[in-house]
Design a protein around this motif. Structure first.
Motif, PDB file in Angstrom:
ATOM      1  N   LEU A   1      -0.826  -3.884   3.739  1.00  0.00           N
ATOM      2  CA  LEU A   1      -0.776  -2.628   4.485  1.00  0.00           C
ATOM      3  C   LEU A   1       0.357  -2.660   5.514  1.00  0.00           C
ATOM      4  O   LEU A   1       1.283  -1.851   5.483  1.00  0.00           O
ATOM      5  CB  LEU A   1      -2.120  -2.350   5.156  1.00  0.00           C
ATOM      6  CG  LEU A   1      -2.253  -1.024   5.897  1.00  0.00           C
ATOM      7  CD1 LEU A   1      -2.064   0.150   4.949  1.00  0.00           C
ATOM      8  CD2 LEU A   1      -3.607  -0.943   6.578  1.00  0.00           C
ATOM      9  N   ASP A   2       0.268  -3.603   6.456  1.00  0.00           N
ATOM     10  CA  ASP A   2       1.295  -3.730   7.485  1.00  0.00           C
ATOM     11  C   ASP A   2       1.055  -5.011   8.258  1.00  0.00           C
ATOM     12  O   ASP A   2       0.148  -5.772   7.938  1.00  0.00           O
ATOM     13  CB  ASP A   2       1.324  -2.515   8.432  1.00  0.00           C
ATOM     14  CG  ASP A   2      -0.003  -2.279   9.152  1.00  0.00           C
ATOM     15  OD1 ASP A   2      -0.818  -3.224   9.279  1.00  0.00           O
ATOM     16  OD2 ASP A   2      -0.232  -1.153   9.618  1.00  0.00           O
ATOM     17  N   GLY A   3       1.873  -5.247   9.272  1.00  0.00           N
ATOM     18  CA  GLY A   3       1.712  -6.470  10.038  1.00  0.00           C
ATOM     19  C   GLY A   3       2.175  -6.311  11.467  1.00  0.00           C
ATOM     20  O   GLY A   3       2.907  -5.373  11.803  1.00  0.00           O
TER      21      GLY A   3
ATOM     22  N   HIS B   1       0.837  -1.202   0.000  1.00  0.00           N
ATOM     23  CA  HIS B   1       0.000   0.000   0.000  1.00  0.00           C
ATOM     24  C   HIS B   1       0.871   1.252   0.000  1.00  0.00           C
ATOM     25  O   HIS B   1       1.840   1.337   0.772  1.00  0.00           O
ATOM     26  CB  HIS B   1      -0.929  -0.007   1.222  1.00  0.00           C
ATOM     27  CG  HIS B   1      -2.029   0.979   1.094  1.00  0.00           C
ATOM     28  ND1 HIS B   1      -1.910   2.284   1.504  1.00  0.00           N
ATOM     29  CD2 HIS B   1      -3.279   0.849   0.567  1.00  0.00           C
ATOM     30  CE1 HIS B   1      -3.035   2.927   1.245  1.00  0.00           C
ATOM     31  NE2 HIS B   1      -3.881   2.063   0.684  1.00  0.00           N
ATOM     32  N   PRO B   2       0.554   2.234  -0.848  1.00  0.00           N
ATOM     33  CA  PRO B   2       1.388   3.439  -0.937  1.00  0.00           C
ATOM     34  C   PRO B   2       1.576   4.175   0.396  1.00  0.00           C
ATOM     35  O   PRO B   2       2.617   4.795   0.616  1.00  0.00           O
ATOM     36  CB  PRO B   2       0.647   4.329  -1.933  1.00  0.00           C
ATOM     37  CG  PRO B   2      -0.224   3.402  -2.712  1.00  0.00           C
ATOM     38  CD  PRO B   2      -0.545   2.250  -1.800  1.00  0.00           C
ATOM     39  N   SER B   3       0.605   4.075   1.296  1.00  0.00           N
ATOM     40  CA  SER B   3       0.704   4.807   2.575  1.00  0.00           C
ATOM     41  C   SER B   3       1.737   4.206   3.524  1.00  0.00           C
ATOM     42  O   SER B   3       2.189   4.885   4.452  1.00  0.00           O
ATOM     43  CB  SER B   3      -0.653   4.868   3.267  1.00  0.00           C
ATOM     44  OG  SER B   3      -1.041   3.583   3.720  1.00  0.00           O
TER      45      SER B   3
ATOM     46  N   ASP C   1      -8.791  -7.207   5.295  1.00  0.00           N
ATOM     47  CA  ASP C   1      -8.672  -8.589   5.744  1.00  0.00           C
ATOM     48  C   ASP C   1      -7.336  -8.755   6.450  1.00  0.00           C
ATOM     49  O   ASP C   1      -6.462  -7.895   6.350  1.00  0.00           O
ATOM     50  CB  ASP C   1      -8.761  -9.551   4.554  1.00  0.00           C
ATOM     51  CG  ASP C   1      -9.235 -10.947   4.959  1.00  0.00           C
ATOM     52  OD1 ASP C   1      -9.363 -11.226   6.175  1.00  0.00           O
ATOM     53  OD2 ASP C   1      -9.484 -11.761   4.054  1.00  0.00           O
ATOM     54  N   THR C   2      -7.193  -9.852   7.164  1.00  0.00           N
ATOM     55  CA  THR C   2      -5.930 -10.196   7.809  1.00  0.00           C
ATOM     56  C   THR C   2      -5.556 -11.621   7.425  1.00  0.00           C
ATOM     57  O   THR C   2      -6.428 -12.448   7.142  1.00  0.00           O
ATOM     58  CB  THR C   2      -6.021 -10.114   9.349  1.00  0.00           C
ATOM     59  OG1 THR C   2      -7.059 -10.969   9.802  1.00  0.00           O
ATOM     60  CG2 THR C   2      -6.279  -8.700   9.820  1.00  0.00           C
ATOM     61  N   VAL C   3      -4.260 -11.881   7.402  1.00  0.00           N
ATOM     62  CA  VAL C   3      -3.747 -13.221   7.143  1.00  0.00           C
ATOM     63  C   VAL C   3      -2.628 -13.459   8.145  1.00  0.00           C
ATOM     64  O   VAL C   3      -1.697 -12.666   8.236  1.00  0.00           O
ATOM     65  CB  VAL C   3      -3.204 -13.370   5.705  1.00  0.00           C
ATOM     66  CG1 VAL C   3      -2.606 -14.755   5.501  1.00  0.00           C
ATOM     67  CG2 VAL C   3      -4.294 -13.106   4.686  1.00  0.00           C
ATOM     68  N   GLU C   4      -2.750 -14.534   8.910  1.00  0.00           N
ATOM     69  CA  GLU C   4      -1.706 -14.913   9.851  1.00  0.00           C
ATOM     70  C   GLU C   4      -0.885 -16.030   9.228  1.00  0.00           C
ATOM     71  O   GLU C   4      -1.438 -16.997   8.701  1.00  0.00           O
ATOM     72  CB  GLU C   4      -2.311 -15.376  11.175  1.00  0.00           C
ATOM     73  CG  GLU C   4      -1.261 -15.717  12.211  1.00  0.00           C
ATOM     74  CD  GLU C   4      -1.856 -16.064  13.568  1.00  0.00           C
ATOM     75  OE1 GLU C   4      -3.102 -16.064  13.700  1.00  0.00           O
ATOM     76  OE2 GLU C   4      -1.078 -16.344  14.488  1.00  0.00           O
TER      77      GLU C   4
ATOM     78  N   LEU D   1      -5.696  -4.280   2.438  1.00  0.00           N
ATOM     79  CA  LEU D   1      -6.797  -3.420   1.991  1.00  0.00           C
ATOM     80  C   LEU D   1      -7.051  -3.670   0.514  1.00  0.00           C
ATOM     81  O   LEU D   1      -6.107  -3.874  -0.252  1.00  0.00           O
ATOM     82  CB  LEU D   1      -6.446  -1.941   2.159  1.00  0.00           C
ATOM     83  CG  LEU D   1      -6.378  -1.381   3.563  1.00  0.00           C
ATOM     84  CD1 LEU D   1      -5.917   0.076   3.518  1.00  0.00           C
ATOM     85  CD2 LEU D   1      -7.734  -1.480   4.236  1.00  0.00           C
ATOM     86  N   ARG D   2      -8.327  -3.616   0.132  1.00  0.00           N
ATOM     87  CA  ARG D   2      -8.683  -3.717  -1.292  1.00  0.00           C
ATOM     88  C   ARG D   2      -9.235  -2.369  -1.717  1.00  0.00           C
ATOM     89  O   ARG D   2     -10.213  -1.867  -1.135  1.00  0.00           O
ATOM     90  CB  ARG D   2      -9.725  -4.823  -1.491  1.00  0.00           C
ATOM     91  CG  ARG D   2     -10.066  -5.052  -2.948  1.00  0.00           C
ATOM     92  CD  ARG D   2     -10.935  -6.255  -3.137  1.00  0.00           C
ATOM     93  NE  ARG D   2     -12.103  -6.191  -2.257  1.00  0.00           N
ATOM     94  CZ  ARG D   2     -12.912  -7.210  -2.028  1.00  0.00           C
ATOM     95  NH1 ARG D   2     -12.679  -8.374  -2.571  1.00  0.00           N
ATOM     96  NH2 ARG D   2     -13.941  -7.083  -1.237  1.00  0.00           N
TER      97      ARG D   2
END
Length: 148
Positions: A142-144, A59-61, A102-105, A126-127
């Motif tokens: 996005l981040d983790g 994600h650009p942010s 969404d999240t992915v572990e 993010l979509r």
């Protein structure tokens, strides 16, 4: 940098064949339909040292300004494990239902200079429209966070 060719064989993310798993995403002929598919393709991009794909899907942010990959690092990826979907659903039950996040572990295993390591992360995705693709909607990393 040109797009890497799609070699034959098993997909590094654990899929049966790279050509029918992450290969089309890395080649730019398809977009991952889910956050998990994006996460798997990003893992595969790390194994192939595909900086362009990692940048395009971050994600650009939150995308780093500096290089994502260190060309001098002696790193070898060993495997990927997606953690239980049940645990993710339980964790997401505490969050508002939002179809575009969404999240992915996961746990990724790797070696650096012959020494084994593991990365356990809960990644957020993010979509949203991607200006680089003419506004086509796609998933972004996005981040983790790193569970204890």
């Amino acid at each position: 940098m040109s797009k890497p060719t799609t070699p034959s064989g098993a997909c590094p993310c654990g899929g049966a064949a790279l050509a029918s798993c992450c290969g089309p995403y890395l080649a730019g002929t398809a977009l991952p339909p889910t956050a998990e598919a994006l996460m798997r393709s990003r893992y595969t991009a790390y194994t192939q040292r595909n900086e362009d794909y990692l940048r395009a899907t971050w994600h650009p942010s939150t995308r780093p300004q500096d290089a994502i990959l260190d060309p001098d690092e002696e790193l070898r990826w060993l495997g990927l494990e997606i953690k239980s979907a049940l645990r993710l659903r339980q964790r997401k039950a505490e969050l508002p239902d939002h179809p575009d996040s969404d999240t992915v572990e996961f746990v990724a295993r790797f070696k650096v200079a012959g020494r084994a390591h593991r990365l356990h992360e809960v990644s957020r995705f993010l979509r949203e429209p991607d200006p680089a693709l003419g506004g086509e909607v796609r998933w972004f990393y996005l981040d983790g966070t790193f569970p204890k």
